[in-house]
Design a protein around this motif. Structure first.
Motif, PDB file in Angstrom:
ATOM      1  N   GLY A  10       0.946  -1.195   0.209  1.00 53.50           N
ATOM      2  CA  GLY A  10       0.076   0.164   0.102  1.00 53.50           C
ATOM      3  C   GLY A  10       0.789   1.247  -0.108  1.00 53.50           C
ATOM      4  O   GLY A  10       2.014   1.230   0.028  1.00 53.50           O
ATOM      5  N   VAL A  11      -0.087   2.287   0.109  1.00 53.23           N
ATOM      6  CA  VAL A  11       0.715   3.774   0.232  1.00 53.23           C
ATOM      7  C   VAL A  11       0.329   4.595   1.147  1.00 53.23           C
ATOM      8  O   VAL A  11      -0.899   4.600   1.397  1.00 53.23           O
ATOM      9  CB  VAL A  11       0.675   4.331  -1.191  1.00 53.23           C
ATOM     10  CG1 VAL A  11      -0.583   4.568  -1.812  1.00 53.23           C
ATOM     11  CG2 VAL A  11       1.472   5.629  -1.407  1.00 53.23           C
ATOM     12  N   LEU A  12       1.120   4.976   1.987  1.00 50.91           N
ATOM     13  CA  LEU A  12       0.376   6.213   3.036  1.00 50.91           C
ATOM     14  C   LEU A  12      -0.172   7.418   2.222  1.00 50.91           C
ATOM     15  O   LEU A  12       0.107   7.835   1.314  1.00 50.91           O
ATOM     16  CB  LEU A  12       1.552   6.524   3.816  1.00 50.91           C
ATOM     17  CG  LEU A  12       2.267   5.530   4.517  1.00 50.91           C
ATOM     18  CD1 LEU A  12       3.422   6.192   5.515  1.00 50.91           C
ATOM     19  CD2 LEU A  12       1.087   4.974   5.652  1.00 50.91           C
ATOM     20  N   ALA A  13      -1.541   7.535   2.556  1.00 52.60           N
ATOM     21  CA  ALA A  13      -2.284   8.562   2.075  1.00 52.60           C
ATOM     22  C   ALA A  13      -2.437   9.747   2.853  1.00 52.60           C
ATOM     23  O   ALA A  13      -3.555  10.603   2.431  1.00 52.60           O
ATOM     24  CB  ALA A  13      -3.633   8.031   1.634  1.00 52.60           C
ATOM     25  N   GLY A  14      -1.948  10.150   4.021  1.00 53.08           N
ATOM     26  CA  GLY A  14      -1.913  11.367   4.684  1.00 53.08           C
ATOM     27  C   GLY A  14      -2.552  10.989   6.229  1.00 53.08           C
ATOM     28  O   GLY A  14      -2.940  10.121   6.564  1.00 53.08           O
ATOM     29  N   ALA A  15      -2.690  12.072   6.899  1.00 48.62           N
ATOM     30  CA  ALA A  15      -3.035  12.287   8.391  1.00 48.62           C
ATOM     31  C   ALA A  15      -4.628  12.060   8.532  1.00 48.62           C
ATOM     32  O   ALA A  15      -5.221  12.476   7.586  1.00 48.62           O
ATOM     33  CB  ALA A  15      -2.547  13.425   9.086  1.00 48.62           C
ATOM     34  N   GLU A  29      -5.919  -7.933  -0.726  1.00 45.31           N
ATOM     35  CA  GLU A  29      -7.197  -8.191  -0.954  1.00 45.31           C
ATOM     36  C   GLU A  29      -8.450  -7.490  -0.097  1.00 45.31           C
ATOM     37  O   GLU A  29      -9.359  -7.314  -0.368  1.00 45.31           O
ATOM     38  CB  GLU A  29      -7.220  -9.820  -0.742  1.00 45.31           C
ATOM     39  CG  GLU A  29      -8.647 -10.271  -1.005  1.00 45.31           C
ATOM     40  CD  GLU A  29      -8.679 -11.920  -1.281  1.00 45.31           C
ATOM     41  OE1 GLU A  29      -9.572 -12.514  -1.832  1.00 45.31           O
ATOM     42  OE2 GLU A  29      -7.563 -12.638  -0.535  1.00 45.31           O
ATOM     43  N   ARG A  30      -8.044  -7.514   1.254  1.00 41.31           N
ATOM     44  CA  ARG A  30      -8.829  -6.899   2.433  1.00 41.31           C
ATOM     45  C   ARG A  30      -7.928  -5.907   2.942  1.00 41.31           C
ATOM     46  O   ARG A  30      -6.689  -6.096   3.123  1.00 41.31           O
ATOM     47  CB  ARG A  30      -9.238  -7.873   3.429  1.00 41.31           C
ATOM     48  CG  ARG A  30     -10.153  -9.016   3.007  1.00 41.31           C
ATOM     49  CD  ARG A  30     -10.504  -9.953   3.928  1.00 41.31           C
ATOM     50  NE  ARG A  30     -10.478  -9.438   5.229  1.00 41.31           N
ATOM     51  CZ  ARG A  30     -10.599 -10.062   6.188  1.00 41.31           C
ATOM     52  NH1 ARG A  30     -10.864 -11.531   6.364  1.00 41.31           N
ATOM     53  NH2 ARG A  30     -10.274  -9.874   7.557  1.00 41.31           N
ATOM     54  N   GLY A  60     -10.504  -0.094  -0.048  1.00 40.43           N
ATOM     55  CA  GLY A  60      -9.275   0.176  -0.599  1.00 40.43           C
ATOM     56  C   GLY A  60      -8.596   1.274   0.242  1.00 40.43           C
ATOM     57  O   GLY A  60      -7.429   1.559   0.064  1.00 40.43           O
ATOM     58  N   LEU A  61      -9.239   1.806   1.376  1.00 46.18           N
ATOM     59  CA  LEU A  61      -8.535   2.901   2.224  1.00 46.18           C
ATOM     60  C   LEU A  61      -8.718   2.317   3.615  1.00 46.18           C
ATOM     61  O   LEU A  61      -9.778   2.421   4.216  1.00 46.18           O
ATOM     62  CB  LEU A  61      -9.121   4.192   2.005  1.00 46.18           C
ATOM     63  CG  LEU A  61      -8.484   5.526   2.838  1.00 46.18           C
ATOM     64  CD1 LEU A  61      -6.866   5.612   1.690  1.00 46.18           C
ATOM     65  CD2 LEU A  61      -9.225   6.748   2.388  1.00 46.18           C
ATOM     66  N   ALA A  62      -7.528   2.153   4.513  1.00 48.36           N
ATOM     67  CA  ALA A  62      -7.637   1.707   5.691  1.00 48.36           C
ATOM     68  C   ALA A  62      -6.880   2.939   6.731  1.00 48.36           C
ATOM     69  O   ALA A  62      -6.411   3.626   5.974  1.00 48.36           O
ATOM     70  CB  ALA A  62      -6.684   0.489   5.801  1.00 48.36           C
TER      71      ALA A  62
END
Length: 189
Positions: A10-15, A29-30, A60-62
């Motif tokens: 994955g990729v870090l997407a911000g605070a 997958e999950r 798709g966003l955790a």
């Protein structure tokens, strides 16, 4: 084909919030898979994070936390960083399942044996996985093929190749012209 030792999860997407919780765009997958395989590290391997999965924000966003990310500023500064895990930490792929890294670099041939180039990438623009082929005979333009059994009936990882059914490709393109990206349309102009 060279052996790959790390897989991008994955990729870090911000605070998210003020305590250092971080959003992660997951490639698992999950969504909770981002924290399932042990510590993750940056692409260069110079930073490691022990992620704890909190919840799914949307598909798709955790949302995760890590002791190495202490506050909002830390989380925001890391946005865009890809997260990798050692390949050995992942379970083997099931039958008819593949890790993207297993496919990238495979040679591609049509049913008659003509060289179509190599798998350059696997993408998902929302309508399913698409395989990009580059470097075919004569320096042809990249080819996008849906990752379906009809379009790609043979995936032979051990043999380092895939077989592409050109008739299925033509049919897929005729029924869904969105398989050709805007960038490719502009390149042809």
């Amino acid at each position: 084909m060279t052996a790959k030792t790390r897989i991008c999860l994955g990729v870090l997407a911000g605070a998210h919030g003020v305590k250092g919780e971080t959003k992660v765009k997951t490639f698992t997958e999950r969504e909770d898979g981002i924290a399932r395989y042990g510590a993750v590290e940056s692409e260069k391997g110079d930073q490691r994070f022990t992620l704890t999965f909190i919840r799914v924000l949307k598909p798709g966003l955790a949302l995760v936390r890590a002791p190495e990310i202490e506050n909002r500023e830390d989380a925001q500064a890391l946005a865009g960083m890809r997260l990798y895990v050692d390949r050995a930490a992942l379970p083997p792929a099931a039958d008819d399942e593949f890790y993207v890294e297993d496919l990238v670099g495979l040679r591609a041939f049509d049913l008659a044996g003509a060289d179509l180039g190599r798998v350059a990438g696997i993408y998902n623009f929302g309508a399913g996985d698409v395989v990009e082929l580059q470097g075919g005979a004569g320096g042809s333009a990249p080819i996008l093929a849906p990752l379906t059994r009809a379009a790609i009936p043979v995936i032979d990882i051990a043999g380092g190749r895939i077989i592409v059914d050109a008739a299925a490709l033509a049919e897929a393109e005729a029924s869904d012209p969105s398989l050709i990206t805007e960038a490719m349309r502009q390149e042809d102009a």
